[in-house]
Design an enzyme around this catalytic site. Structure first.
Site, PDB file in Angstrom:
ATOM      1  N   THR B 152       0.827  -1.216   0.000  1.00 31.61           N
ATOM      2  CA  THR B 152       0.000   0.000   0.000  1.00 31.61           C
ATOM      3  C   THR B 152       0.859   1.262   0.000  1.00 31.61           C
ATOM      4  O   THR B 152       1.964   1.288   0.524  1.00 31.61           O
ATOM      5  CB  THR B 152      -0.920   0.037   1.227  1.00 31.61           C
ATOM      6  OG1 THR B 152      -0.131  -0.147   2.394  1.00 31.61           O
ATOM      7  CG2 THR B 152      -1.963  -1.054   1.160  1.00 31.61           C
ATOM      8  N   GLY B 191       3.866  -3.249   8.150  1.00 29.79           N
ATOM      9  CA  GLY B 191       4.286  -3.501   9.528  1.00 29.79           C
ATOM     10  C   GLY B 191       5.771  -3.778   9.609  1.00 29.79           C
ATOM     11  O   GLY B 191       6.297  -4.553   8.813  1.00 29.79           O
ATOM     12  N   GLU B 434      -6.659  -6.260   4.270  1.00 26.63           N
ATOM     13  CA  GLU B 434      -6.980  -7.474   3.494  1.00 26.63           C
ATOM     14  C   GLU B 434      -8.307  -7.333   2.751  1.00 26.63           C
ATOM     15  O   GLU B 434      -9.072  -8.286   2.648  1.00 26.63           O
ATOM     16  CB  GLU B 434      -6.990  -8.714   4.397  1.00 26.63           C
ATOM     17  CG  GLU B 434      -5.676  -8.999   5.087  1.00 26.63           C
ATOM     18  CD  GLU B 434      -4.498  -9.081   4.120  1.00 26.63           C
ATOM     19  OE1 GLU B 434      -4.709  -9.435   2.951  1.00 26.63           O
ATOM     20  OE2 GLU B 434      -3.382  -8.761   4.527  1.00 26.63           O
TER      21      GLU B 434
END
Lengths: 671, 671
Positions: B152, B191, B434
């Site tokens: 992203t 992350g 997701e």
């Protein structure tokens, strides 16, 4: 990364497409051009050199508190100067600071002085004698002493009569002896109690000669005025981290043989005389009247939070572009996706509906207060019912509405700098405080049960309950025209029939031998549903009257009237669809009727689309109030997200200390 | 304040009142006694000397991160030792650590290594050639290097094809040149990217001779392995505070002329040859297949969060006493108030329904994976549709369910030490990641449109879609018996008719000249509703089959079967009531039918009441997993609340420093 000076072109386009005058809308929604101007003046004064909220995100728990004290004191001083300049001697703009959006902008984590301003000073005035006001109230108004209102305990919130803190009167010393006899009797939650206040009002069970005399209010000093050390017998502290409101300094308080003079019990109503005689309050009907005021404030307050979230989301959805509708076409503003409009527009219109109904409720409160001062208590029950129903549904709708809005911002809504998480944390707290929502709905349900007996006996009903009698007289719902009046009546008819069914279940249970309270408990699901619908019918009817009454129409421009018609159309169609399961139980609708409602929903969403940004502009939130990288007036979203990220403590050096300490040894050990 | 050794007597009573064997229930819900025992073994090993989560509440942002690194490394080492003891050479228990409840117990704020374990290593295996796995995958599996999956961007999440990061192939050096051409092309959210990883997989637009070749995956080193300094051309950092998951270390990444060898593009499927020839992936149907797996995991993961919240709330509601039902009677457990049962019991049963349906979905995934390995792709669309619908409705129901549960704990649910706020922050994130829920529902809607064409053409339907054909063949709903089969069919019939209506609206729009994607967008509201109902019909049917199939019944004791019947009864009645607005549109029900459903609801709530605590015990959460002062197994709630409060930094000294600095000068200035 610098923030561009220009307004984002998509927002420029949105503002040009508006079909109404934003300033006229603002004056309408604030219901008072003077209030709007006063608000802007206060904002200008207070925001001149206010701190950057992003920095607060990274302070330690302790420093959030310390800053909260500093900013509250600074803001109070500024506001006092402004008050003196505008209305010398008055106090009317202080609450603007401590509760509303301006206070939140200055202290996003809340203020440790809020309960002092909003409740401690008010309670001294409303429950104290003139002598008590002279002794404590004046000093409190002036912030020479800081207090809080200590009611809830570790073991008791909702059920006031269950409080365990004791105040035993001792004749020979003319004193009360205060005690927390159990762990669960510790006072728990009062704002500012932890480390800030030096006084408080303690709500305790009065005992005279070991006989309980009910719950009374006592003024208690908890800390030394010079040293701030807790006084003997006082166990006091902070209750620790919460989901939000880190700056409010909610505290606990345990008491061990703490003595206060008899004259520290607030005695405007009930009294204890020196000989130990207890004089009852002459006005027990009034016990819940102050709560009506507070619940009005909660409704209007949560409306503001909800409106802020709607503004942030709408502006971001006008700037954000994603997923072409036709392949190879440019990516549209996400606000052009129908599903996105369906997420945002009903929230905007819900805000407006609660703003109108909350305003009407507040006017009813003012009228009733006048009646009460003439000892006319007739309208108290209906006002109580409406305030309970509105507080419950508004806090619930705003809480879950804010979360849905946050989700409609996608990933970036999860950033603390969007401020949507903070708005949610504030909104959801209001579902619990000032009356837990289910408990409130049950109270409304009980009033509806009583009213239904009046309906059956053809007695006169209270004005806002009168529709129950009208609808009960219909054998069936009149022909479905689908116009606004029909939709409002459909909600009223459904509320009436839900009340009828709950009454029937309740009575069957009484016949089976349950006591009245047992039957209420066993009918709890149906009663809360009836209560919710009673509130929603009131909100819908208020909106309908505001938009359709000739005297109101005449005061507005044609373009504003057109906008309000669209907003009403959406509100009614959407609310009716939302309660369709109940409506279809009592009203027969054809497939054509239902299709027509869906077509109207889609049509009015399209009608409102070009006005969404302008409506939110009309809510008139200062950028410092919104405090959101996604919601700024200029729409420079991505630059602001980046700017906020740069302030993370983890970005202040190239390599974090845990690399050498933990990560590198771990990776090397695996070679 | 010390915690009593005894179990709270109300909880003792609740456990004695259970009508079934808790251990049998646990083995049933875990679907595998070995899995349950393995889980307990891992918990015992990892929780021996794990840190106190309350202390984490007061760490600085930076220290939350540093501790996250330390605890992740420690836990990984312990787990590796355990893995070697149990199954030398395997890796199957690592994911247990980084995703599930055990990982959350050790790292309540999330782990900066989670994406490394769950995605980086998996992606190297699934998208890399054997040579690439040998070069990067082995080192990653072994944690010699730490990576993340950088997809992203600041400006793009959902719409993958809109990514802006570029990888230009340069023949003369046999390298790709990576660039972030705009601010919005910065990678955002991965992350561990902020300060932890030294490698990552970058998802970028491949260009050859300035011609776009679609999105590809590239392995990139971002930090020096020795010094951890960012490498040249790499702008990397932390994206700042979020609503939850402070330990995950989500980061950003900007690239400026960063060069990597051609062999760093993951080339298991698509390839770039040294001469610049692009070789397309042969299996483009498989693009979304790995996402099915991830969505199964999200469903099961959110189920766990939801079950934790239900356990905490149920235990607390059994211990908490409030508001006598009959005046002057003792205060009952709040679980004896019907409105409280109505808040809690449907959430418990929802958890069980999703656990079953999620388990079934996962088994379908495994079967389909086998089929795919034989190049049989026939069941992919139906599996994709189910995974999308279940992921969307499960994350939504668990998020809002956790918040309703938290609200039903009253004020104390707002304490951070209840852990309910943290569970909510985790659950709600899954609504977005997701696959954003509305986007997923629209994908299901599109599959339903296609399937409806097959229905009209009487083609054979995929197994989990077959009910659409059956229901479409009914002129009207068969006689309403009200039994479980009837309730499941009512949901299927309604899903069918919602699909029919959406199809009709869609086709009318095509006839009016809209393109297909425009018509999908304009029909978005009805399509998402049909999609949601499709998912719910599947969940209801799965639950129904589990409880009623003879082969399943035989494996269970009579008492467990009786419990499951009650759970199914509640699930079906409650779900049918919840969708009654749609059901009544297509099925005529009498007042008696509706009253009967309400009676059944109230009756089964009463039946389940004595088993609620035991059911939650059966979810088998370790106290360290729940990490909640309200939810501990022993029910010593008030002592734990107090103990947690004592740890507040503001309680470590009698007077906070802001008193002398700010508060005292402020109060004195007012004298």
């Amino acid at each position: 990364m610098s923030i561009p000076k220009q307004i984002n072109p998509d927002l420029v386009k949105e503002r040009e497409s508006a079909t109404f005058d934003v300033e006229e809308f603002s004056a309408w929604i604030y219901d008072d051009i003077n209030l709007l101007q006063m608000k802007r003046l206060v904002e200008e004064e207070l925001f001149k050199d206010s701190p950057d909220p992003i920095e607060l995100d990274y302070l330690s728990y302790e420093d959030v508190y310390n800053r909260g004290v500093k900013h509250s004191a600074d803001a109070f001083n500024k506001l006092r100067a402004l008050q003196e300049r505008l209305h010398p001697g008055g106090t009317e703009i202080y609450p603007l600071l401590m509760s509303g959006p301006i206070g939140m902008a200055l202290m996003p984590a809340g203020s440790p002085l809020a309960v002092h301003i909003l409740m401690f000073t008010r309670a001294l005035r409303s429950h104290g004698t003139p002598e008590q006001y002279a002794k404590f109230g004046r000093r409190a108004d002036n912030c020479e002493i800081i207090g809080t209102y200590a009611q809830t305990e570790l073991g008791h919130g909702t059920y006031l009569r269950g409080l365990e803190t004791r105040a035993d009167y001792e004749r020979k010393t003319d004193e009360f002896v205060l005690n927390s006899p159990t762990l669960t009797s510790y006072k728990w939650w009062p704002g500012g109690l932890g480390n800030t206040v030096n006084y408080c009002i303690v709500v305790a069970q009065l005992y005279i000669d070991n006989e309980p005399m009910g719950v009374q209010l006592f003024v208690l000093q908890v800390r030394d005025e010079e040293t701030h050390e807790p006084l003997p017998g006082i166990d006091i502290g902070d209750i620790g981290k919460k989901i939000g409101m880190a700056g409010v300094n909610n505290g606990y308080l345990g008491l061990k043989n703490v003595r206060i003079p008899r004259t520290n019990m607030l005695m405007k109503n009930a009294k204890v005389l020196a000989d130990g005689t207890f004089v009852k309050s002459p006005v027990s009907q009034l016990n819940y009247f102050p709560m009506v005021y507070v619940r009005c404030m909660v409704v209007l307050g949560n409306c503001v939070l909800h409106a802020e979230a709607a503004t942030i989301t709408t502006r971001y959805s006008a700037v954000r572009r994603q997923s072409p509708i036709n392949p190879d076409a440019p990516e549209p503003q996400v606000l052009d996706h129908l599903t996105q409009q369906m997420k945002i527009t009903p929230e905007i219109v819900t805000v407006i509906a609660y703003r109108l109904a909350g305003g009407k409720l507040y006017k009813m409160y003012e009228q009733t207060a006048k009646a009460v001062s003439r000892s006319d208590y007739t309208r108290l029950p209906e006002l109580h019912a409406l305030a309970c129903a509105m507080k419950a549904s508004c806090t619930y709708d705003s809480t879950f509405g804010i979360e849905r809005l946050r989700l409609s911002c996608g990933g970036h809504g999860y950033l603390a700098s969007s401020n949507l998480g903070n708005l949610f944390a504030w909104a959801t707290a209001a579902c619990t405080y000032e009356g837990e929502n289910s408990v409130l709905y049950l109270q409304v349900g009980k009033i509806l049960l009583k009213t239904w007996t009046d309906v059956l006996n053809r007695k006169q009903l209270m004005p806002t309950m009168a529709y129950l009698g009208v609808c009960a007289s219909w054998n069936e719902f009149p022909q479905w025209s689908g116009d606004w009046k029909c939709l409002v009546e459909a909600l009223q008819f459904t509320a009436t029939n839900k009340t009828r069914i709950a009454y029937k279940s309740y009575n069957e249970r009484l016949k089976r031998g349950l006591t009245e309270p047992e039957a209420v408990n066993a009918t709890g699901i149906e009663l809360t549903q009836a209560a919710e619908l009673h509130g929603r019918a009131f909100i819908a009817n208020t909106f309908y009257e505001e938009v359709t009454l000739q005297e109101r129409i005449k005061k507005r421009s044609a373009s504003l009237n057109k906008l309000l018609e669209n907003l009403l159309e959406l509100y009614l169609v959407h609310t009716v669809q939302r309660h369709m399961a109940d409506i279809l139980r009592f009203i027969t609708l054809t497939e054509d009727h239902l299709t027509s409602l869906q077509n109207r929903l889609e049509a009015v969403l399209a009608q409102l689309r070009p006005n969404l940004v302008a409506i939110c502009d009309g809510f008139d939130f200062h950028d410092k109030v919104l405090s959101s990288v996604l919601g700024c007036y200029d729409g420079n979203v991505y630059e602001r997200i980046f700017e906020a990220a740069k302030k993370s403590p983890l970005n202040q050096k190239a390599v974090p200390k845990s690399f050498e300490q933990h990560l590198k040894p771990f990776m090397k050990s695996n070679l």
